[in-house]
Design a protein around this motif. Structure first.
Motif: not given
Ligand code: MG
Ligand code: C2E
Ligand code: MG
Length: 832
Positions: A687, A738, A655, A774, A596, A717
């Motif tokens: 994400e 996630k 992201n 995560e 990421e 996310d």
């Molecule tokens: Mg993220």
């Protein structure tokens, strides 16, 4: 023959005189008789009237020629006869020239009466002739002076030719030399037919005079009133040879008539007009006056000036206006009058005094226009400019005025005032889901609730959208007391707004977040007041909404810091201070499957800054858009490098902020980044967060579909932190969920979190979605997740976010993390 003559006899010899007298008496012709013998006596005698004079020729001391002249001087026609013997022809001619009438021979005295009679007859004839001449001259003179002294012009015109034969003085003054000119030349050609008609039909006694345009010899034209008459014929039976045309210059009268006509038309104008006498009594009004006031001329005259300036019988005003009109001769102003039916109207009035030649006021003329409509329009314009059309509350502009006013007032009084900024919580949702009509209705109800919760003197304004502002003034000089009061008002409003709303068939709640700031004029400005209230309101929002917060100076400090950060970030972005770190993502077997990308700010003074420091500001200010683009570019560039270095595809998760995603050209900019870097779309994974779905889900799905078609993957996310429904999950082309690290953190001890994680995993399996956990920091967390079939992991347990070189190092070394096998019984125990 006249029987008796009065005869004056000039004779020096008494005997001759007596003889002559007796002879005349005997013939019966002598009346009165006088005898003189010298000049003196003659002169005396000639003062009396005589019919004739008889004179002797030989008169001692007297010359016969002189005698004749003396008689002639006394009376040119008095016959003088010489009675004598022969005197010679020459002498006779001389005496006849001197005025002698006739001779009688001395020896023919008997013929004297006959000679007398003849001489007298002649004298009388001559006298008559002379008198006739004189009479004629006098009459001619009289006519001339009459002709000349008539006030009108007179023209004698030849009947046949139309040529002017004579003109009097007036005519000459008006027309110049007229004799010899033709009427056709004097009368304007357009008026000739009228004149001809009048001439053809002779002159009717009662015919009105003609009005003609005439032209003087010098070419100047004027209006004249003309009459035409026949001049009596010279003799009986003869046709009259002349017309007489009388001419009166009526130019001035015409002008005056025109003026009168114009002014009478002008009097009937659109404007109300009223004429008053010097005492203020109405004499005349026009129709417009009647239309405006409802008073007819008669009514206005009867009620007189009270119908003017009739506002609620305000005598003081009326008196003041009249005093000014009298003193200055003029007044104008706006008044409110009462119509006959009692209704009120706004009028603009003027009064002017009219003075005569001596400067005395004889009348007043007043004008009156109904300006009610203009006033109404002005009010409407004012309303549109200063009031919100929906709620009828003061708008932002009027609020600014009021705050400025409050600032000035509190500067003087040193008293506190407060501004409350209210924002309806989630109003947008109501508007979007129920429609604008419901939204409007809600705003109306909310404003009504607030209005009734406030004092009359407080200002409630609609600041825009779902924001309202309340201005409270005169809160005293004690800050604490003022603050308490403002807070009480804020709480009252909050409670009022928090009650249930009924919108048609729908009932719902819509709370408000309220920020309050106190101010005193001395050290406040309008901008600061509104900004502080705004900050406090945001505080209230952050505190979970439906709450009231006060502005505190520390908020300002934060604001300042935030502003500074924004400036700094903008510059940093331009200077390329933003870098990406990469955190490994590992699969169930411990293999590195991707990374990421996490942005960092390599700040020249503050060192490496985590996104938590600046992403928020970037979101608020919109800087997130260029920042996000920069991140995408860097991420794609990094993917390219990895391909070149390791010839092995690496999925890189990037992201994307909701704000960035909502940009119209988002899809295009992602594809462009991929193209520019020359990397495959399938290596990129975006994400996104649930907040993206809050707005326009259809649009979001369309964009995601477009990108997915190109090969780009999507992960959701921070899953589990959002509050929105899960149903959209099925609609989104997602590949991965996630699980947010807040759930992972307390695994496996905290039962609730364990339940959530299990549920997410089960659900994701059902939907065919991959799950990444995560924030995996510990072996225990990993063990729990694996046991529940979590597909992939990310966290410090495997590696912190690393700078590009360090991550490359990792790749070069071909690191793989050993992952313990999951116990079979454990799997069974959870019913897998
Ligand atoms: Mg993220
Ligand atoms: P995120 O996307 O949920 O990223 C994961 C965050 O968890 C990262 O924080 C990461 O450093 C941190 N993390 C990873 N493993 C662990 C762990 O084992 N324990 C703990 N305590 N933390 C761990 P970071 O880098 O500070 O990023 C914070 C957030 O900033 C990110 O959350 C993401 O929402 C945002 N962000 C980061 N980079 C970008 C970016 O390029 N664009 C956008 N829009 N947002 C970004
Ligand atoms: Mg996250």
């Amino acid at each position: 023959m006249k029987p008796l003559f009065d005869v004056l006899i000039i004779e020096d010899s008494p005997a001759d005189y007596l003889l002559l007298r007796r002879q005349l008496e005997r013939r019966g012709v002598l009346g009165r008789c006088l005898h003189v013998e010298d000049d003196q006596a003659l002169e005396q005698a000639l003062r009396e009237p005589w019919d004739a004079v008889l004179t002797d020729y030989h008169l001692p001391g007297m010359d016969i020629a002189r005698i004749v002249r003396m008689v002639r001087a006394a009376d040119p026609l008095l016959p003088v006869l010489l009675v004598s013997g022969s005197i010679g022809e020459e002498r006779a001619v001389e005496l006849l020239r001197a005025g002698l009438t006739d001779f009688v021979a001395k020896d023919a005295v008997a013929r004297i009466p006959e000679a007398l009679a003849r001489a007298l007859q002649e004298a009388s004839d001559r006298r008559e002739l002379q008198q006739a001449h004189a009479a004629l001259a006098a009459s001619e003179h009289k006519f001339r002076s009459l002709f000349d002294s008539t006030p009108c012009g007179l023209l004698g015109v030849d009947r046949e030719s139309g040529t002017v034969l004579q003109g009097n003085r007036q005519a000459r003054q008006m027309l110049g030399e007229v004799v010899g000119r033709s009427l056709d030349d004097i009368v304007h050609e357009q008026d000739l037919p009228a004149l001809a008609r009048r001439r053809a039909h002779a002159v009717a006694a009662d015919a009105a005079p003609l009005q003609l345009r005439l032209q003087g010899a010098d070419g100047h034209g004027f209006w004249a009133e003309c009459d035409i008459a026949e001049l009596a014929a010279a003799g009986e039976g003869e046709a009259p040879a002349q017309w007489v045309l009388s001419v009166v210059d009526i130019t001035e009268r015409k002008l005056a008539e025109d003026e009168l006509r114009i002014s009478s038309i002008a009097f009937e104008s659109q404007e109300g007009l009223v004429v008053l006498d010097a005492a203020g009594n109405i004499q005349r009004v026009n129709q417009a006056f009647t239309a405006i006031t409802g008073h007819t001329q008669k009514q206005a005259c009867e009620e007189s000036s009270t119908v003017l300036l009739s506002t609620g019988g305000d005598d003081a005003l009326r008196r003041r206006v009249w005093r000014l009109i009298r003193e200055e001769g003029y007044w104008q102003g706006e008044v409110v009058n009462r119509r006959r039916d009692g209704s009120l109207y706004s009028a603009w009035m003027t009064f002017s005094a009219v003075r005569n030649g001596a400067g005395e006021v004889t009348h007043y003329v007043g004008t009156l226009s109904d300006i009610s409509r203009e006033k109404e329009a002005q009010r409407e314009i004012h309303r549109l400019a200063y009031f919100d059309p929906l709620t009828d509350l003061p708008n932002r502009r009027l609020l600014h005025d009021r705050i400025e006013h409050a600032l000035a007032a509190s500067r003087r009084s040193e008293e506190h005032a407060a501004v409350l900024l209210l924002d309806l919580d989630h109003f947008k949702k109501v508007n979007d889901s129920l429609g604008h009509n419901f939204g409007d209705d809600l705003l109306l109800q909310a404003s009504e609730r607030m209005r009734s919760a406030l004092r009359a003197g407080d200002t409630l304004a609609r600041f825009g959208g779902d924001e309202f502002v309340v201005l409270l003034e005169d809160l005293g000089s004690d800050a604490i007391a003022a603050g308490r009061h403002a807070e009480r008002v804020g709480e009252t409003l909050r409670e009022a707004l928090a009650r249930r709303y009924q919108l048609g068939a729908q009932s719902l709640y819509c709370t408000a977040s309220i920020g309050i700031t106190l101010f005193r004029g001395r050290d406040a400005t309008m901008e600061s007041v509104l900004r502080h209230a705004d900050l406090a309101m945001y505080r209230a929002k952050n505190a979970g909404r439906n709450s009231v917060r006060f502005f505190e100076p520390q908020m300002q400090t934060e604001l300042n810091a935030r502003n500074a950060l924004e400036t700094d970030l903008r510059a940093g972005l331009e200077r390329g201070e933003l870098v990406l770190h990469y955190q490994p993502q590992v699969d169930d077997d411990g293999y590195l499957i991707g990374a990421e990308a996490l942005v960092r700010w390599n700040h020249p003074q503050r060192g490496l800054l985590a996104p938590g420091v600046f992403i928020g500001v970037a979101e608020e200010t919109g800087l997130i858009v260029p920042l996000g683009l920069r991140v995408l570019e860097m991420a794609c560039a990094q993917l390219r490098r990895w391909v070149e270095l390791h010839e092995r595809p690496m999925r890189l998760a990037v992201n994307v902020s909701s704000r960035q995603f909502r940009q119209g050209d988002f899809v295009e900019s992602v594809l462009r980044c991929l193209r520019d870097a020359g990397v495959e779309a399938s290596w990129l994974k975006l994400e996104i967060t649930e907040s993206l779905m809050l707005e326009n889900i259809d649009e979001a799905v369309a964009k995601m579909d477009a990108l997915q078609d190109a090969g780009v993957g999507f992960a959701l996310d921070d899953f589990g932190t959002g509050s929105s429904s899960l149903s959209y999950l099925t609609r989104l082309p997602l590949e991965q969920l996630k699980i947010d690290q807040s759930f992972v953190r307390n695994l496996p001890e905290v039962r609730n979190d364990a339940m959530v994680v299990q549920t997410i995993l089960a659900m994701a399996k059902g939907l065919g979605l991959e799950v990444v956990a995560e924030g995996v920091e510990t072996e225990a967390q990993l063990e729990f997740l694996r046991r529940h079939r979590c597909d992939a992991f990310q966290g410090w347990h495997f590696g912190r976010p690393l700078a590009a070189e360090d991550f490359d190092d990792l790749l070069r070394r071909g690191v793989s993390w050993s992952v313990p096998p999951v116990a079979e019984e454990a799997l069974r125990g959870y019913g897998a």
